[in-house]
Design a protein around this motif. Structure first.
Motif, mmCIF file in Angstrom:
data_model
loop_
_atom_site.group_PDB
_atom_site.id
_atom_site.type_symbol
_atom_site.label_atom_id
_atom_site.label_comp_id
_atom_site.label_asym_id
_atom_site.label_seq_id
_atom_site.Cartn_x
_atom_site.Cartn_y
_atom_site.Cartn_z
ATOM 1 N N VAL A 125 0.831 -1.081 -0.075
ATOM 2 C CA VAL A 125 0.029 0.042 0.117
ATOM 3 C C VAL A 125 0.908 1.174 0.208
ATOM 4 O O VAL A 125 0.706 1.966 -0.737
ATOM 5 N N GLY A 126 1.781 1.206 0.791
ATOM 6 C CA GLY A 126 2.767 2.266 1.005
ATOM 7 C C GLY A 126 3.456 2.726 -0.324
ATOM 8 O O GLY A 126 3.469 3.835 -0.631
ATOM 9 N N VAL A 127 3.979 1.677 -0.953
ATOM 10 C CA VAL A 127 4.650 1.737 -2.508
ATOM 11 C C VAL A 127 3.706 2.408 -3.463
ATOM 12 O O VAL A 127 4.034 3.305 -4.271
ATOM 13 N N ALA A 128 2.407 1.975 -3.478
ATOM 14 C CA ALA A 128 1.378 2.229 -4.369
ATOM 15 C C ALA A 128 1.225 3.697 -4.246
ATOM 16 O O ALA A 128 0.807 4.704 -5.012
ATOM 17 N N LEU A 129 0.824 4.134 -2.820
ATOM 18 C CA LEU A 129 0.529 5.619 -2.474
ATOM 19 C C LEU A 129 1.737 6.613 -2.915
ATOM 20 O O LEU A 129 1.370 7.593 -3.496
ATOM 21 N N ILE A 130 3.177 6.241 -2.737
ATOM 22 C CA ILE A 130 4.150 7.251 -3.096
ATOM 23 C C ILE A 130 4.266 7.159 -4.677
ATOM 24 O O ILE A 130 4.476 8.271 -4.857
ATOM 25 N N HIS A 131 3.977 6.091 -5.148
ATOM 26 C CA HIS A 131 4.018 6.208 -6.763
ATOM 27 C C HIS A 131 2.915 7.194 -7.364
ATOM 28 O O HIS A 131 3.092 7.849 -8.225
ATOM 29 N N GLU A 132 1.753 7.141 -6.634
ATOM 30 C CA GLU A 132 0.691 7.666 -7.092
ATOM 31 C C GLU A 132 0.620 9.174 -6.560
ATOM 32 O O GLU A 132 0.307 10.169 -7.245
ATOM 33 N N PHE A 133 0.996 9.558 -5.266
ATOM 34 C CA PHE A 133 0.981 10.878 -4.831
ATOM 35 C C PHE A 133 2.373 11.041 -4.167
ATOM 36 O O PHE A 133 2.674 10.597 -2.952
ATOM 37 N N ASP A 134 3.092 11.996 -4.529
ATOM 38 C CA ASP A 134 4.306 12.102 -4.064
ATOM 39 C C ASP A 134 4.351 13.093 -2.729
ATOM 40 O O ASP A 134 5.082 12.762 -1.982
ATOM 41 N N TRP A 135 3.311 13.667 -2.622
ATOM 42 C CA TRP A 135 3.119 14.305 -1.234
ATOM 43 C C TRP A 135 2.950 13.448 0.007
ATOM 44 O O TRP A 135 2.957 13.991 0.947
ATOM 45 N N VAL A 136 2.697 12.250 -0.251
ATOM 46 C CA VAL A 136 2.459 11.261 0.787
ATOM 47 C C VAL A 136 3.885 11.301 1.724
ATOM 48 O O VAL A 136 3.730 11.007 2.917
ATOM 49 N N LEU A 137 4.883 11.247 0.988
ATOM 50 C CA LEU A 137 6.160 11.340 1.514
ATOM 51 C C LEU A 137 6.440 12.558 2.675
ATOM 52 O O LEU A 137 6.965 12.357 3.623
ATOM 53 N N TYR A 138 5.636 13.667 2.518
ATOM 54 C CA TYR A 138 5.714 14.594 3.427
ATOM 55 C C TYR A 138 4.975 14.334 4.696
ATOM 56 O O TYR A 138 5.488 14.656 5.814
ATOM 57 N N LEU A 139 3.762 13.486 4.569
ATOM 58 C CA LEU A 139 2.951 13.041 5.757
ATOM 59 C C LEU A 139 3.850 12.075 6.562
ATOM 60 O O LEU A 139 3.939 12.139 7.608
ATOM 61 N N PHE A 140 4.665 11.211 5.669
ATOM 62 C CA PHE A 140 5.432 10.136 6.272
ATOM 63 C C PHE A 140 6.541 10.932 7.200
ATOM 64 O O PHE A 140 6.713 10.501 8.293
ATOM 65 N N GLY A 141 7.148 11.787 6.464
ATOM 66 C CA GLY A 141 8.343 12.565 7.359
ATOM 67 C C GLY A 141 7.646 13.291 8.615
ATOM 68 O O GLY A 141 8.287 12.944 9.595
ATOM 69 N N ALA A 142 6.547 14.089 8.251
ATOM 70 C CA ALA A 142 6.104 14.725 9.616
ATOM 71 C C ALA A 142 5.689 13.819 10.508
ATOM 72 O O ALA A 142 5.773 13.823 11.890
ATOM 73 N N PHE A 143 5.027 12.500 9.940
ATOM 74 C CA PHE A 143 4.447 11.543 11.201
ATOM 75 C C PHE A 143 5.722 11.134 12.082
ATOM 76 O O PHE A 143 5.443 10.893 13.206
ATOM 77 N N LEU A 144 6.854 10.815 11.178
ATOM 78 C CA LEU A 144 7.812 10.274 11.895
ATOM 79 C C LEU A 144 8.489 11.142 12.849
ATOM 80 O O LEU A 144 8.915 10.837 14.141
ATOM 81 N N ILE A 145 8.558 12.471 12.740
ATOM 82 C CA ILE A 145 8.959 13.572 13.595
ATOM 83 C C ILE A 145 8.176 13.469 14.807
ATOM 84 O O ILE A 145 8.604 13.516 15.967
ATOM 85 N N ILE A 146 6.743 13.446 14.469
ATOM 86 C CA ILE A 146 5.795 13.497 15.669
ATOM 87 C C ILE A 146 5.977 12.110 16.416
ATOM 88 O O ILE A 146 5.954 12.296 17.734
ATOM 89 N N ALA A 147 6.251 10.974 15.846
ATOM 90 C CA ALA A 147 6.351 9.803 16.474
ATOM 91 C C ALA A 147 7.689 9.850 17.450
ATOM 92 O O ALA A 147 7.466 9.268 18.802
ATOM 93 N N GLY A 148 8.588 10.335 16.880
ATOM 94 C CA GLY A 148 9.955 10.376 17.403
ATOM 95 C C GLY A 148 9.875 11.443 18.909
ATOM 96 O O GLY A 148 10.063 11.009 19.907
ATOM 97 N N ALA A 149 9.037 12.394 18.810
ATOM 98 C CA ALA A 149 8.704 13.314 19.915
ATOM 99 C C ALA A 149 7.997 12.877 20.844
ATOM 100 O O ALA A 149 8.104 12.931 22.120
ATOM 101 N N LYS A 150 7.083 12.008 20.380
ATOM 102 C CA LYS A 150 6.101 11.324 21.363
ATOM 103 C C LYS A 150 6.675 10.149 22.380
ATOM 104 O O LYS A 150 6.680 10.135 23.377
ATOM 105 N N MET A 151 7.692 9.621 21.375
ATOM 106 C CA MET A 151 8.237 8.501 22.318
ATOM 107 C C MET A 151 9.235 9.107 23.165
ATOM 108 O O MET A 151 9.689 8.558 24.330
#
Length: 322
Positions: A125-151
């Motif tokens: 699903v992730g590969v399909a989303l990235i190939h279809e929508f480049d902006w998904v990578l922004y969501l992934f990056g922001a999500f990882l930063i938030i997840a790191g802060a939460k941890m």
């Protein structure tokens, strides 16, 4: 120079058959009967899985490219490091349900099998989303930063299965036997089909891995978007998780700063994903962090956090003895 071998469906099939062979060998030959896994056995299996992962990386270097070999190794290190936090939660679950040591390997075996299926679906699903929508990578990056802060700011996990929504739903639908029935997940209780506590633990292990996969799978996409590399690095890390659990479970209390290290790793990966010009070519502010540098940074962060944890634990032990 040897031309790179094209990845075909046969490579996918061959890799999956290889994994299933080792899993069948593990359960069918080495753990046919329920028994506790000793430290030396866990160390041997852990070393074997790390060696196989490095051999796979060498194969990528020889038959694909140097860059893909580094990408696989980086993804593997990231997945393996993030799995350490998963090991802590699994240990707490086993303690909560008082799972006998001889049943724990079987639980982790089926837990790993389910994790492979779930992560394979998430990667697709992730590969399909990235190939279809480049902006998904922004969501992934922001999500990882938030997840790191939460941890980073979160307190020590408190396992409370009685508050787990999935577990409460299962208890309402199926009767649950009060005690274990050997290695069985299903039994008869009061003349009715019922789940054993072992089945409930397996359910929690699977849901726990799903939660952790939400962090770890996007993290590998910061290294590469090639599905074969993302999948194989995930699989090798998960396969090594079982033996690593038995290797480290007795010393988990010594790794007090590991969670801080993992949170910094998540934040670093998220920042890399937001700034990478290959992900966002139209972005006005771009900084390319080479995969080799990413691997060294992640390894350095983990090494420092583990070294600080071990040093602190030894100092406290000496002071208590004094």
């Amino acid at each position: 120079m040897i031309a790179a071998v094209e990845i075909t469906p046969w490579h996918w099939i061959g890799f999956i058959v290889f994994v299933l062979f080792f899993l069948a060998l593990d359960l069918g030959a080495f753990h046919r009967r329920a028994r506790a896994v000793k430290f030396k056995e866990a160390a041997a299996w852990s070393a074997l899985w790390v060696a196989l992962a490095m051999l796979f990386a060498a194969g990528m270097f020889l038959w694909r490219t140097r860059e893909e070999a580094i990408q696989f190794t980086t993804g593997y290190v990231i997945e393996l490091s993030l799995s350490l936090d998963n090991i802590l939660v699994i240990a707490l679950l086993f303690a909560w349900f008082r799972v006998p040591a001889e049943f724990q390997h079987r639980l982790l075996f089926w837990g790993v099998l389910g994790a492979l299926v779930m992560r394979g679906a998430m990667i697709a699903v992730g590969v399909a989303l990235i190939h279809e929508f480049d902006w998904v990578l922004y969501l992934f990056g922001a999500f990882l930063i938030i997840a790191g802060a939460k941890m980073f700011f979160s307190k020590q996990e408190m396992v409370q299965p009685e508050k787990n929504l999935v577990l409460r739903l299962v208890r309402k639908v199926f009767p649950v036997a009060p005690g274990f029935d050997g290695q069985k997940f299903f039994t008869r209780f009061n003349g009715r089909f019922a789940l054993t506590p072992l089945a409930l633990v397996l359910l929690l292990v699977e849901t726990t891995d799903l939660i952790f996969a939400v962090d770890s799978v996007p993290a590998v996409f910061s290294v590469t978007r090639k599905a074969f590399i993302v999948f194989t690095s995930n699989v090798f890390a998960i396969l090594g998780l079982r033996s690593m659990y038995f290797l480290l479970v007795g010393a988990l209390g010594c790794f007090r700063y590991l969670k801080i290290g993992l949170s910094v790793v998540l934040a670093f990966i998220g920042v890399k994903m937001l700034l990478d010009p290959h992900d966002h070519p139209a972005q006005w502010f771009q900084i390319e962090i080479p995969t080799t540098v990413s691997l060294l940074v992640v390894a350095a962060i983990l090494s420092i956090s583990i070294a600080l944890s071990v040093t602190t634990a030894r100092r406290e032990q000496k002071s208590n003895c004094g």
